[in-house]
Write a protein that holds these residues in place. Structure first.
Motif, PDB file in Angstrom:
ATOM      1  N   ASN A 130      51.922  25.236  55.482  1.00 15.60           N
ATOM      2  CA  ASN A 130      52.589  25.538  56.862  1.00 15.60           C
ATOM      3  C   ASN A 130      53.439  24.211  57.005  1.00 15.60           C
ATOM      4  O   ASN A 130      52.856  23.421  57.565  1.00 15.60           O
ATOM      5  CB  ASN A 130      51.647  25.968  57.743  1.00 15.60           C
ATOM      6  CG  ASN A 130      52.117  26.576  59.241  1.00 15.60           C
ATOM      7  OD1 ASN A 130      53.475  26.353  59.163  1.00 15.60           O
ATOM      8  ND2 ASN A 130      51.369  26.894  59.917  1.00 15.60           N
ATOM      9  N   ILE A 131      54.744  24.490  56.920  1.00 14.76           N
ATOM     10  CA  ILE A 131      55.519  23.250  57.375  1.00 14.76           C
ATOM     11  C   ILE A 131      55.356  22.862  58.971  1.00 14.76           C
ATOM     12  O   ILE A 131      55.752  21.715  59.180  1.00 14.76           O
ATOM     13  CB  ILE A 131      56.904  23.697  56.735  1.00 14.76           C
ATOM     14  CG1 ILE A 131      57.854  22.432  56.823  1.00 14.76           C
ATOM     15  CG2 ILE A 131      57.764  24.841  57.851  1.00 14.76           C
ATOM     16  CD1 ILE A 131      59.098  22.636  56.417  1.00 14.76           C
ATOM     17  N   ASP A 132      55.091  24.076  59.667  1.00 15.25           N
ATOM     18  CA  ASP A 132      55.178  23.613  61.309  1.00 15.25           C
ATOM     19  C   ASP A 132      53.885  22.738  61.404  1.00 15.25           C
ATOM     20  O   ASP A 132      53.764  22.041  62.437  1.00 15.25           O
ATOM     21  CB  ASP A 132      55.172  25.120  61.870  1.00 15.25           C
ATOM     22  CG  ASP A 132      56.257  25.816  61.684  1.00 15.25           C
ATOM     23  OD1 ASP A 132      57.189  25.410  61.607  1.00 15.25           O
ATOM     24  OD2 ASP A 132      55.923  26.968  61.862  1.00 15.25           O
ATOM     25  N   ASN A 133      53.052  22.709  60.549  1.00 13.84           N
ATOM     26  CA  ASN A 133      51.865  21.631  60.889  1.00 13.84           C
ATOM     27  C   ASN A 133      52.033  20.182  60.416  1.00 13.84           C
ATOM     28  O   ASN A 133      51.131  19.364  60.351  1.00 13.84           O
ATOM     29  CB  ASN A 133      50.596  22.179  59.817  1.00 13.84           C
ATOM     30  CG  ASN A 133      49.740  23.348  60.688  1.00 13.84           C
ATOM     31  OD1 ASN A 133      50.319  23.415  61.945  1.00 13.84           O
ATOM     32  ND2 ASN A 133      49.183  24.405  60.062  1.00 13.84           N
ATOM     33  N   ASN A 134      53.166  20.087  59.784  1.00 19.43           N
ATOM     34  CA  ASN A 134      53.401  18.516  59.337  1.00 19.43           C
ATOM     35  C   ASN A 134      53.258  17.569  60.732  1.00 19.43           C
ATOM     36  O   ASN A 134      53.798  17.711  61.735  1.00 19.43           O
ATOM     37  CB  ASN A 134      54.974  18.365  58.660  1.00 19.43           C
ATOM     38  CG  ASN A 134      54.979  19.150  57.423  1.00 19.43           C
ATOM     39  OD1 ASN A 134      54.004  19.600  56.920  1.00 19.43           O
ATOM     40  ND2 ASN A 134      56.114  19.308  57.023  1.00 19.43           N
ATOM     41  N   GLU A 165      52.120  16.300  55.138  1.00 16.34           N
ATOM     42  CA  GLU A 165      52.748  17.560  54.991  1.00 16.34           C
ATOM     43  C   GLU A 165      51.707  18.661  54.688  1.00 16.34           C
ATOM     44  O   GLU A 165      50.943  18.135  53.790  1.00 16.34           O
ATOM     45  CB  GLU A 165      53.740  17.585  54.024  1.00 16.34           C
ATOM     46  CG  GLU A 165      54.944  16.698  54.400  1.00 16.34           C
ATOM     47  CD  GLU A 165      56.099  16.620  53.341  1.00 16.34           C
ATOM     48  OE1 GLU A 165      57.229  16.856  53.690  1.00 16.34           O
ATOM     49  OE2 GLU A 165      55.754  16.468  52.156  1.00 16.34           O
TER      50      GLU A 165
END
Length: 224
Positions: free
Chosen positions: A218-222, A214
């Motif tokens: 930036n949660i979109d990069n998980n 994680e």
């Protein structure tokens, strides 16, 4: 003045009654506990000689009282009887508790989880975080999942002592979430290998690893 005292007294009684009602709603009431403990012991002594009756517990979710009954000197043979607050038996799941050796599988899962927790929470573990990090045993009989691995509950032997390392190889799953801003393939590989080597050093085996990296910024990069 007398009227005022009477009103205060009535309000006080009402508040006490309301608090007791809330308490009994979440914890059960002592009269029902006494009744259930009494009738369950008589029932088990007559129908299941050699079994031990534990005191009842109350579930606020359904309002029923649960009594656990276990066979002395056995880790896996136990079942529950469910009663209402008046001591009426609703369910005796003795038969269902023996099907599929579920209790044996549950014991192994709990032992595996405990062992993995001990290892992942150790002070010398470099990847320890306040995050989702645990181990579990997968049942191949659980049709709710599409796993092509796991432990066959039907083949387990009640009360048998199993080697957790062998059990882990067959059905162990490590679920591991880790936070790091560097989500490169090289960094992910490093973390996975570090985790694998540490588990190997501590004799914790597994069949599958669910690793999630994680990015806290930036949660979109998980990466899953």
């Amino acid at each position: 003045m007398k009227l005022k005292k009477m009103i205060v007294f009535i309000v006080g009684i009402f508040l006490i009654g309301f608090c007791l009602m809330l308490y009994f709603g979440f914890e059960g009431n002592p009269v029902s506990y006494f009744i259930v403990n009494h009738v369950s012991k008589d029932y088990v002594e007559e129908k299941y000689p050699g079994y031990h009756v534990e005191n009842s517990t109350y579930s606020f979710k359904d309002g029923y009282y649960y009594v656990v009954v276990s066979l002395e000197n056995s880790k896996d043979i136990y079942f529950s009887i469910i009663y209402d607050g008046l001591g009426k038996m609703l369910t005796d799941n003795y038969e269902s508790s023996k099907e599929g050796n579920w209790n044996t599988f549950r014991r192994l899962d709990e032992e595996y989880r405990k062992r993995v927790d001990e290892v992942l929470m150790a002070d010398d573990f470099s990847l320890k975080q306040d995050n989702i990090q645990y181990g579990s045993i997968v049942s191949i009989n659980d049709t709710g999942w599409s796993f092509d691995f796991g432990i066959n509950e039907q083949e387990l032997i009640v009360d048998k002592e199993y080697d957790l390392k062998d059990i882990g190889k067959q059905g162990g799953a490590i679920i591991f979430y880790y936070e790091d801003e560097d989500i490169s393939i090289e960094n992910i590989s490093y973390h996975i290998l570090t985790l694998k080597e540490y588990l190997d050093e501590n004799d914790v085996s597994f069949y599958a690893l669910n690793f999630v990296l994680e990015d806290p910024t930036n949660i979109d990069n998980n990466v899953y």
